[in-house]
Design an enzyme around this catalytic site. Structure first.
Site, PDB file in Angstrom:
ATOM      1  N   SER A 123      13.881  22.284 -12.945  1.00 26.21           N
ATOM      2  CA  SER A 123      12.795  22.756 -13.607  1.00 26.21           C
ATOM      3  C   SER A 123      12.529  21.856 -14.868  1.00 26.21           C
ATOM      4  CB  SER A 123      13.403  24.370 -14.142  1.00 26.21           C
ATOM      5  OG  SER A 123      12.275  25.172 -14.513  1.00 26.21           O
ATOM      6  N   ARG A 136       9.423  36.582 -21.684  1.00 27.79           N
ATOM      7  CA  ARG A 136      10.514  36.506 -20.921  1.00 27.79           C
ATOM      8  C   ARG A 136      10.513  37.269 -19.682  1.00 27.79           C
ATOM      9  NH1 ARG A 136      14.107  32.647 -20.025  1.00 27.79           N
ATOM     10  NH2 ARG A 136      16.016  33.281 -19.233  1.00 27.79           N
ATOM     11  N   HIS A 188      11.956  30.397  -7.598  1.00 29.41           N
ATOM     12  CA  HIS A 188      12.280  29.328  -8.569  1.00 29.41           C
ATOM     13  C   HIS A 188      14.047  29.230  -8.933  1.00 29.41           C
ATOM     14  CE1 HIS A 188      11.564  26.070 -11.541  1.00 29.41           C
ATOM     15  NE2 HIS A 188      12.370  26.925 -12.505  1.00 29.41           N
ATOM     16  N   ASP A 189      14.475  30.547  -9.335  1.00 27.50           N
ATOM     17  CA  ASP A 189      15.921  30.419  -9.652  1.00 27.50           C
ATOM     18  C   ASP A 189      16.928  29.946  -8.371  1.00 27.50           C
ATOM     19  OD1 ASP A 189      15.792  31.490 -12.135  1.00 27.50           O
ATOM     20  OD2 ASP A 189      16.132  33.561 -11.845  1.00 27.50           O
ATOM     21  N   ASP A 196       9.407  28.975  -4.237  1.00 30.97           N
ATOM     22  CA  ASP A 196       9.175  28.911  -5.783  1.00 30.97           C
ATOM     23  C   ASP A 196       7.731  29.137  -5.894  1.00 30.97           C
ATOM     24  OD1 ASP A 196       9.064  27.851  -8.442  1.00 30.97           O
ATOM     25  OD2 ASP A 196      10.400  26.143  -7.957  1.00 30.97           O
TER      26      ASP A 196
END
Lengths: 368, 368
Positions: B146, B218, B347-348, B312
């Site tokens: 990232s 967030r 993504h994580d 992602d």
């Protein structure tokens, strides 16, 4: 094209899925074209999350026509020289039908947070009562996208003989966590916005100044109305000319777009109506009231034609495809079809790329 | 594994890309393992947007280990019996390195909105000065995901002889409008949150109570860390047990998750640091300073191995693939590879599914 705008008032109680009652209530609606003698030319176009009854035509010198004007009108896909098109404002909305800012009988105080949560079934039920009052007990077609598509699905399941043809577009049979998560930003930003005042905000103040929470919620919405490719095509990495690259609040063009549309929207839509509409979308599940989605879809008797859009990242094409697969597994393939429109525009394509599905709809209607 | 945490102070001015100067500044960093005699066993792991220097191991009885603890440690992929791994806290952050809440020399008042906007190049430049001060002038590898992947790319382009191997993961060569749009919700929600007070909020107050704007930002982030499929798998349409389906603010499990993580994060991260970090991400463009991306990537001399993750939706695999294609068109295919990891986690995944790229990394490092 003859455009008429009316508001109907109903004093019989509307029994809601939640167990609550709405009484009295009003529904604002528009019609385009003329109802024929045997009332066989009606098409209903339910609207999306923040839409309204103004689907086509212009009021006087209005700059922008109704939201589906490319689709509805004399000589257009839904040809108003032939069809009588009805667009009703959903209850819960802020454009004329009874919603959170309407007076609560008998106190006459606005409902605000006392307004009942509505389901798609409730909204459709209220529309049916309106149509009954107009002497319309059967329609040729129901065509709607997004939340309007949910209404279309609901009509097909709950009123199997009401429409000959139902065309849900860019929608889903049950809202998934992804869409619910997108809606969450708005819910949190609005309810905690000091200007929200637990729903006791001054409506005129919001109209004048907008509301940050609602604007932020709308920005999240725009994410899902567009997609990665359409944003790249539309904005690239262009930076706003007047802003500095190393200014903390300097903006890319995509940010300016989101700001402009977000804040503009927040002056033109009611925050409570937004919260209620989003709740209605979140809890939509065509299978509620049935044991399974199969059982729900088994009730469908009309022609049922699903249209999805390739780049839709709010309600993914797979969600529409799943409905079609269930229909086929139920042996209903002869009166059900599925079309995935090749589009780069994302969810909004159903409002924009009429050319890409116009012929398909004309064929379904038997007009081509 | 030997874990050390230190803070280094630098009084020489750091000349930033914006033309501004940071002076003095501090960098907090952690090291894992032991530096060998010829200093040939260093691996750098730059962190993501809201990460920190605590990449591995535990402080005392700490409940959760560092953010890449599955990847770094004795006998793990980055084996700390062999490598000396360094993780530095980015300048601009709120975890020890100089950031917006640090005292501005000579007034000693916190910078707040006077903190300079940083680029990835600035962050990397500051790290290089730290490594110089440690006598480390060359490293075996740089591996980051990232925003950490952006740093890895920047190292490869701007310091072509510094690392033998660079492995950018789940990142991009230039941030696209989609990611910028996702970041926009946080920017708007924070800057207009009354608790933000134009950056003059009480830091302790935010630590105690959090900040809605930061929490909303967030939540938008979490959307992009997960994806449609991973949310469906994780939450389904489960509704929070204690909430009513027809309560306006009743919540699905996905909403409870976003609330929990959003508000929790807002108590543990500084709103100004968030705005600055997001700005750094938004304006990242590996081609800045070059005429084209080709010209920028042509500078790369190290082994350059790109890893993307199928699901992602923050930095799409296509973005990493594009970098690889440019490298190949430059005739660099012999020291550049591209792997798309098959993952449903989005993504994580770079933080979670270590097993899926561990062997690949071991082979690149020559450890398998």
């Amino acid at each position: 094209m003859k455009l008429r705008t009316k508001t109907a008032r109903f004093t019989n109680p509307l029994y809601l899925e939640s167990g609550r009652i709405l009484e009295p209530y009003e529904i604002t609606y528009e019609t385009y074209g003329e109802l024929n003698d045997d009332k066989s030319n009606v098409i209903i176009v339910p609207h999306a999350l923040t839409g309204n009854h103004h689907a086509a035509g212009r009021y006087g010198n209005e700059a922008k026509p109704g939201w589906w004007d490319k689709f509805i009108g004399d000589g257009k896909t839904l040809d108003t020289t032939k069809y009588f098109v009805i667009s009703t404002n959903n209850i819960g909305s802020c454009f004329g039908s009874t919603g959170p800012q309407s007076p609560n009988y008998p106190s006459n105080e606005p409902f605000r947070l006392n307004f009942p949560v509505l389901t798609i079934s409730d909204i459709v039920k209220a529309q049916r009562i309106l149509f009954d009052s107009l002497g319309i007990h059967h329609v040729r077609a129901i065509i709607g996208g997004s939340l309007g598509g949910m209404q279309a699905i609901c009509y097909a399941i709950e009123y199997p003989r009401f429409a000959d043809i139902v065309i849900p577009m860019a929608t889903t049979a049950y809202t998934r966590p992804w869409a619910i998560a997108i809606n969450k930003m708005g819910i949190e930003a609005i309810r905690h916005d000091p200007a929200f005042k637990d729903g006791h905000y001054d409506v005129d103040d919001i109209k004048d100044n907008g509301m940050v929470g609602l604007a932020v919620g709308r920005m999240a919405g725009h994410l899902s109305f567009l997609n990665e490719a359409s944003m790249r095509e539309k904005f690239g990495r262009n930076y706003t000319e007047s802003d500095g690259l190393y200014e903390l609040f300097g903006r890319f063009e995509v940010e300016r777009y989101l700001e402009y549309n977000g804040y503009n929207f927040s002056k033109n839509f009611d925050p409570l109506s937004y919260l209620y509409a989003v709740k209605t979308m979140n809890i939509f599940n065509a299978a509620r009231g049935s044991d399974t989605l199969e059982e729900a879809l088994a009730k469908i008797k009309c022609e049922f034609h699903l249209i999805s859009f390739k780049g839709d990242v709010l309600f993914f094409p797979e969600e529409m495809h799943e409905i079609h697969e269930v229909m086929c597994s139920l042996g209903k393939s002869s009166h059900c079809s599925y079309l995935e429109v090749d589009s780069d525009l994302g969810h909004d394509a159903f409002l924009i790329e009429i050319d890409k599905f116009s012929d398909h709809v004309l064929k379904i209607l038997g007009d081509k």
